[in-house]
Design an enzyme around this catalytic site. Structure first.
Site, mmCIF file in Angstrom:
data_model
loop_
_atom_site.group_PDB
_atom_site.id
_atom_site.type_symbol
_atom_site.label_atom_id
_atom_site.label_comp_id
_atom_site.label_asym_id
_atom_site.label_seq_id
_atom_site.Cartn_x
_atom_site.Cartn_y
_atom_site.Cartn_z
ATOM 1 N N HIS A 65 -6.404 -17.359 -61.934
ATOM 2 C CA HIS A 65 -7.710 -16.686 -61.940
ATOM 3 C C HIS A 65 -8.467 -16.890 -60.625
ATOM 4 C CE1 HIS A 65 -9.411 -20.576 -63.479
ATOM 5 N NE2 HIS A 65 -10.459 -20.183 -62.791
ATOM 6 N N ASP A 108 -1.985 -19.755 -66.357
ATOM 7 C CA ASP A 108 -2.965 -19.709 -65.264
ATOM 8 C C ASP A 108 -2.420 -20.490 -64.065
ATOM 9 O OD1 ASP A 108 -5.279 -19.216 -63.912
ATOM 10 O OD2 ASP A 108 -6.570 -20.466 -65.170
ATOM 11 N N SER A 201 -11.874 -24.937 -60.149
ATOM 12 C CA SER A 201 -10.709 -24.296 -60.724
ATOM 13 C C SER A 201 -9.578 -24.311 -59.714
ATOM 14 C CB SER A 201 -11.032 -22.835 -61.016
ATOM 15 O OG SER A 201 -11.657 -22.704 -62.230
#
Ligand SMILES: *[C@@H]1O[C@H](CO)[C@@H](O)[C@H](O)[C@H]1NC(C)=O
Ligand SMILES: *[C@@H]1O[C@H](CO)[C@@H](O)[C@H](O)[C@H]1NC(C)=O
Ligand SMILES: *[C@@H]1O[C@H](CO)[C@@H](O)[C@H](O)[C@H]1NC(C)=O
Length: 248
Positions: A65, A108, A201
């Protein structure tokens, strides 16, 4: 909606029920020489940032992402404003996992190939990946680092880190039925005030010097645990993808 995408930040400025949260601390400068600071433009051309980690001389791993355009990777940084010793390298190619689902955030994981090799030195080094099915167990304490937003909503200039405990799969499954322990890691003790990392992230969860997880998402409300991609479950995909990215 149970899942909340963690973009630039690991934490959101919301109230906590559990009293004071103890956040991370500043990393010892250059003690994590595999850390990458990633900047990119999202689909609306808004500049975003993520964490990542160097796994080959010209290969950086991050979350799927964190995908975007105009991506640059900064290596060798501690204080991100201080350009001394840093190497800023553009991304030539990238490969997101084919089965990445932007709603459930399964798979992810993304691999970036840089336009040229990084110069490895005392502040820029690669980190080892686990072996396939090298399973991180509940109770194990690992570390995550990042330049994500602090609890007071300011962005730190320096790399921050926090230790987090791996949880049983049930703790995450109780929060969301889309949690899948065979490809994800449930991390962060809900009873500890040390609620979460302030890592970006895409940053690595490091257990005994090996990158075992990738910061993926947190639940809403954001109290721990949170979900990381379980790297050891993706070793065949990683090997195949690295081979593919090696081609000119
Ligand atoms: C990455 O670097 C290039 C070249 O310096 C620049 O044009 C681009 O805007 C940078 N990307 C981001 C997201 O800052
Ligand atoms: C935000 O928190 C950090 C870390 O505790 C602190 O160093 C910084 O001064 C704070 N910034 C503001 C504007 O309160
Ligand atoms: C969990 O992930 C594995 C690997 O992708 C998949 O085979 C399995 O069906 C998934 N389990 C559930 C319950 O979705």
């Amino acid at each position: 909606m149970f899942l909340l995408l963690v973009f630039l930040v690991a934490v959101l400025p919301v109230n906590t029920e559990g009293g004071e949260i103890i956040w991370g601390t500043e990393s010892k400068p250059h003690s994590r020489p595999y850390m990458a600071y990633i900047k990119f433009y999202d689909s609306e051309l808004v500049r975003k940032k993520c964490g990542g980690f160097l796994v080959g001389e010209d290969i950086v791993m991050t979350a799927a992402h964190c995908y975007g355009s105009g991506t640059n990777v900064t290596l060798g940084a501690h204080n991100i404003q201080d350009r001394k010793n840093t190497q800023v390298i553009r991304v030539r190619k990238y490969k997101r996992h084919e089965d990445f689902n932007s709603e459930t955030l399964v798979n992810d994981i993304m691999i970036l190939k840089l336009v040229h090799k990084a110069q490895l030195n005392s502040v820029v080094k690669t980190i080892a990946l686990p072996k396939a099915h090298d399973w991180v167990k509940p109770g194990q304490v690992c570390t995550v680092a990042g330049w994500g937003t602090l609890p007071n909503c300011t962005s730190p200039n320096t790399l921050q880190e926090v230790n987090l405990e791996v949880q049983s799969s049930q703790k995450c499954f109780d929060r969301s039925k889309s949690y899948n322990d065979s490809i994800q890691l449930c991390v962060g003790n809900p009873n500890e005030r040390k609620a979460t990392s302030n890592g970006d992230s895409g940053g690595p969860l490091v257990c005994n010097g090996v990158a075992h997880g990738i910061v993926s998402y947190h639940f809403c409300p954001w109290t721990p645990p949170r979900v990381f991609t379980r790297i050891s479950s993706f070793i065949p995909w990683i090997q195949k993808t690295m081979k593919l990215l090696k081609q000119p």
